[in-house]
Design a protein around this motif. Structure first.
Motif, PDB file in Angstrom:
ATOM      1  N   ILE A   6       0.719  -0.708   0.060  1.00 44.85           N
ATOM      2  CA  ILE A   6       0.313  -0.270  -0.242  1.00 44.85           C
ATOM      3  C   ILE A   6       1.535   1.010   0.185  1.00 44.85           C
ATOM      4  CG2 ILE A   6      -1.238   1.587   1.497  1.00 44.85           C
ATOM      5  CD1 ILE A   6      -2.762  -1.167   2.559  1.00 44.85           C
ATOM      6  N   HIS A  10      -2.951   4.951  -3.213  1.00 41.89           N
ATOM      7  CA  HIS A  10      -3.827   3.759  -3.274  1.00 41.89           C
ATOM      8  C   HIS A  10      -5.271   4.494  -3.319  1.00 41.89           C
ATOM      9  CE1 HIS A  10      -0.929   0.641  -4.346  1.00 41.89           C
ATOM     10  NE2 HIS A  10      -1.888   0.610  -4.842  1.00 41.89           N
ATOM     11  N   LYS A  58      -7.599  -2.691   0.442  1.00 41.61           N
ATOM     12  CA  LYS A  58      -6.679  -2.438  -0.992  1.00 41.61           C
ATOM     13  C   LYS A  58      -7.531  -2.563  -2.061  1.00 41.61           C
ATOM     14  CE  LYS A  58      -2.903  -3.399  -2.465  1.00 41.61           C
ATOM     15  NZ  LYS A  58      -1.905  -3.465  -3.581  1.00 41.61           N
TER      16      LYS A  58
END
Length: 92
Positions: A6, A10, A58
């Motif tokens: 990450i 993002h 994510k």
């Protein structure tokens, strides 16, 4: 921990807490297990939310203009973040 999975820019989805289901843009890492995220509305760049990595998912999207600004040492505007998230909500 910041392991490269990450990164700043993002797009993430909150999966726990009062904000579950809410999308954010990652601004950076606060601590090894904590991200700084903003949505440009309730959580602005000047006061980002601290979110535990375990409580986010994510998404397969990156806000390129936000990532470029952050990697260039600049602070993105809330408007840029809102536009990036609006684009994701329509296409994602």
């Amino acid at each position: 921990m910041p392991d490269g999975t990450i990164i700043a820019g993002h797009i993430v989805l909150s999966i726990a807490g009062r904000d579950a289901g809410h999308r954010y843009v990652v601004l950076g890492w606060y601590k090894p297990q904590t991200l700084l995220v903003a949505d440009g509305r309730g959580r602005k760049v000047t006061s980002p939310k601290k979110k535990n990595v375990k409580h986010i998912k994510k998404l397969n999207s990156i806000a390129d203009n936000v990532a470029e600004a952050l990697h260039g040492g600049k602070i993105p505007t809330d408007e840029v973040i809102r536009q990036a998230l609006a684009h994701i909500e329509v296409t994602g």
